[in-house]
Design an enzyme around this catalytic site. Structure first.
Site, PDB file in Angstrom:
ATOM      1  N   GLY A 286      67.679 -29.639  13.248  1.00  0.00           N
ATOM      2  CA  GLY A 286      66.835 -30.675  13.838  1.00  0.00           C
ATOM      3  C   GLY A 286      65.916 -31.240  12.763  1.00  0.00           C
ATOM      4  O   GLY A 286      66.181 -32.293  12.175  1.00  0.00           O
ATOM      5  N   ARG A 287      64.857 -30.482  12.481  1.00  0.00           N
ATOM      6  CA  ARG A 287      63.821 -30.936  11.547  1.00  0.00           C
ATOM      7  C   ARG A 287      64.388 -31.410  10.206  1.00  0.00           C
ATOM      8  O   ARG A 287      63.960 -32.438   9.682  1.00  0.00           O
ATOM      9  CB  ARG A 287      62.863 -29.772  11.284  1.00  0.00           C
ATOM     10  CG  ARG A 287      61.644 -30.134  10.471  1.00  0.00           C
ATOM     11  CD  ARG A 287      60.863 -28.882  10.036  1.00  0.00           C
ATOM     12  NE  ARG A 287      60.753 -27.862  11.025  1.00  0.00           N
ATOM     13  CZ  ARG A 287      59.718 -27.718  11.863  1.00  0.00           C
ATOM     14  NH1 ARG A 287      58.687 -28.525  11.772  1.00  0.00           N
ATOM     15  NH2 ARG A 287      59.701 -26.753  12.752  1.00  0.00           N
ATOM     16  N   CYS A 353      39.005 -36.388  23.032  1.00  0.00           N
ATOM     17  CA  CYS A 353      37.776 -35.613  23.222  1.00  0.00           C
ATOM     18  C   CYS A 353      38.024 -34.121  23.133  1.00  0.00           C
ATOM     19  O   CYS A 353      37.926 -33.402  24.136  1.00  0.00           O
ATOM     20  CB  CYS A 353      37.160 -35.980  24.564  1.00  0.00           C
ATOM     21  SG  CYS A 353      36.873 -37.734  24.655  1.00  0.00           S
TER      22      CYS A 353
HETATM   23  N1  LLP Z   1      68.657 -24.722  17.952  1.00  0.00           N
HETATM   24  C1  LLP Z   1      67.836 -24.121  18.818  1.00  0.00           C
HETATM   25  C2  LLP Z   1      68.395 -23.228  19.844  1.00  0.00           C
HETATM   26  C3  LLP Z   1      66.449 -24.337  18.736  1.00  0.00           C
HETATM   27  O1  LLP Z   1      65.633 -23.726  19.596  1.00  0.00           O
HETATM   28  C4  LLP Z   1      65.937 -25.216  17.753  1.00  0.00           C
HETATM   29  C5  LLP Z   1      64.506 -25.489  17.652  1.00  0.00           C
HETATM   30  C6  LLP Z   1      66.850 -25.833  16.873  1.00  0.00           C
HETATM   31  C7  LLP Z   1      68.201 -25.558  16.998  1.00  0.00           C
HETATM   32  C8  LLP Z   1      66.410 -26.789  15.807  1.00  0.00           C
HETATM   33  O2  LLP Z   1      65.591 -26.165  14.863  1.00  0.00           O
HETATM   34  P1  LLP Z   1      65.124 -26.960  13.548  1.00  0.00           P
HETATM   35  O3  LLP Z   1      66.360 -27.185  12.703  1.00  0.00           O
HETATM   36  O4  LLP Z   1      64.515 -28.222  13.977  1.00  0.00           O
HETATM   37  O5  LLP Z   1      64.155 -26.040  12.911  1.00  0.00           O
HETATM   38  N2  LLP Z   1      57.875 -27.895  17.688  1.00  0.00           N
HETATM   39  C9  LLP Z   1      58.000 -27.005  16.560  1.00  0.00           C
HETATM   40  C10 LLP Z   1      59.435 -26.617  16.307  1.00  0.00           C
HETATM   41  C11 LLP Z   1      60.116 -25.996  17.511  1.00  0.00           C
HETATM   42  C12 LLP Z   1      61.555 -25.645  17.258  1.00  0.00           C
HETATM   43  C13 LLP Z   1      62.222 -25.252  18.522  1.00  0.00           C
HETATM   44  N3  LLP Z   1      63.632 -24.948  18.401  1.00  0.00           N
HETATM   45  C14 LLP Z   1      57.371 -27.661  15.348  1.00  0.00           C
HETATM   46  O6  LLP Z   1      56.845 -28.765  15.461  1.00  0.00           O
HETATM   47  O7  LLP Z   1      57.342 -27.088  14.255  1.00  0.00           O
END
Ligand code: LLP
Length: 426
Positions: A286-287, A353
């Protein structure tokens, strides 16, 4: 003169005295569309995807973009057109991704709490796999599938119990987490799944956390998962695909995660050494696909000198960009048009706020009211986590492609917010 400001991100650069995304001036975009404004570079997203594609060259792999990172239609469309599959976590995400042109068979459904309605919706759409997280969920999914006269393709998310060495809120592969099925229970759960009439076992998956900046946790998790594959297959249940989840970090503030291709060349070497190199693979990044492709533009409203701190009050807030408030996350903040003046130390804060409403602490900036700032690395988990707190409308979003700037989301109005609310009759 052009100077890039994030290593490896040539799409975001100063041209002379102006910050550009690809060939579009960010100041011009802010003038035209207002602030706060999210701006994403298509070239940057595709470059991030290309690193994965290079890493997996010659392999059987499905890259499933974890759309929770940024689920705006225009962003999903870029990945759908590039041939990606998608990792979804809700019925809402399913509708979005199909609207953006995803192939249902390339969609996988993750998450610990799928409802019966969501299972039905995904079965009817014909998604590729349900990543199931508990035995109770297996039973319900089988029941829902049988009622529809279908068999649900399933993978079990196993919990490899490795420490991803990241923020506790975003580590998911440790024993104390709510995610996945414990390593010791996995073979039993697979036997259970294989005996249910509405299920068809197709794979195994894991996801150990997010913003991971080292290869070791991945290598350890891979070892644990492959041990299980051997045990499950010894029990007579075939595993067709192995899904290693997402989690690869990005550079927010001098972080040095491995590049996706470098990471995967290490991981694939291990996979080959253990004899699993020819399997169908999946990943759920994702990220690392969108994080550094986006900036959030915000205008300085007021400068407020204080006894202990100087505040730079901007028009973006924790509802627009919640990561600092939620995780004490660091996002670089740079001027869109730098001033040649003395720097001052500021806390950059929003209008909400709450003292937790900050975007950056202790930042050195030369700014005046009316200036534009760009909050960097804001492509992932920023807009997708935005809210209407303080009845603030969500920001507009722009997708830049070369010289073109497409509005992919209009600014939310107060009428949009009030549309679903009603007064109680007297
Ligand atoms: N697969 C599963 C099952 C996940 O739970 C997640 C992310 C991903 C893939 C993707 O992970 P990435 O490649 O994006 O690290 N809101 C938080 C991040 C939460 C991630 C949740 N799960 C932040 O802003 O850092």
């Amino acid at each position: 003169m052009t100077s890039s400001i994030l290593p490896g991100q040539p799409q975001l650069a100063y041209r002379g005295e102006q910050l550009f995304s690809e060939d579009v001036s960010l100041a011009a975009l802010a003038r035209e569309h207002g602030t706060p404004l999210y701006v994403y570079s298509k070239a940057s997203m595709l470059a991030a995807l290309a690193a994965y594609q290079r890493g997996f060259a010659g392999r059987r792999v499905q890259i499933c973009y974890a759309m929770k990172a940024n689920s705006s239609l225009g962003v999903l469309q870029v990945f759908a057109q590039a041939g990606c599959g998608f990792d979804i976590v809700s019925g809402g995400e399913l509708v979005r991704v199909l609207a953006a042109g995803a192939v249902p068979a390339q969609v996988i459904f993750s998450g610990v709490g799928k409802t019966r309605a969501e299972m039905k919706q995904a079965l009817q759409a014909g998604i590729g796999c349900f990543n199931v997280e508990s035995e109770a969920e297996l039973d319900v999914l089988s029941e829902v599938a049988v009622a529809l006269g279908l068999r649900a393709p399933v993978s079990l998310r196993v919990n490899p119990n490795v420490d991803p060495k990241t923020h506790p809120y975003i580590s998911t592969g440790l024993k104390g987490n709510k995610f996945g099925i414990a390593h010791e229970e996995a073979v039993r759960a697979y036997r259970h799944a294989a005996g249910l009439p509405g299920l068809k076992v197709v794979g195994i998956d894991c996801h150990i956390g997010s913003q991971i900046t080292e290869a070791t946790p991945y290598l350890d998790a891979m070892d644990r998962v492959l041990d299980l594959v051997a045990d499950i297959e010894a029990a007579g249940i075939a595993i067709h695909h192995i899904d290693f989840g997402g989690g690869l970090g990005i550079n927010y503030n001098g972080d040095t995660p491995p590049a996706a291709d470098a990471l995967w060349s290490q991981l694939l070497a291990k996979l080959d050494a253990r004899g699993y190199g020819q399997r169908q693979l999946m990943v759920e990044p994702g990220r690392s696909l969108v994080g550094n492709a986006g900036v959030c533009l915000t205008e300085v409203l007021y400068l407020k000198p204080g006894e202990q701190k100087n505040f730079c009050i901007v028009d973006a807030a924790m509802n627009d960009l919640p990561r600092p408030a939620m995780y004490q996350a660091y996002h670089q903040i740079v001027p869109v048009t730098p001033r040649h003046a003395d720097d001052t130390l500021y806390d950059v804060v929003g209008p909400v706020c709450e003292s937790g409403d900050w975007i950056g602490h202790d930042r050195t900036l030369a700014v005046q009211a009316g200036d534009l700032l760009a909050v960097l690395s804001a492509g992932a988990y920023c807009m997708s986590m935005a809210s209407n707190y303080n009845s603030r409308g969500r920001a507009a979003e722009i997708l830049v492609d070369g010289l073109q700037a497409h509005v992919i989301r209009q600014r939310e109005t107060i009428e949009d917010q009030l549309r679903h609310e009603t007064l109680v009759p007297r």
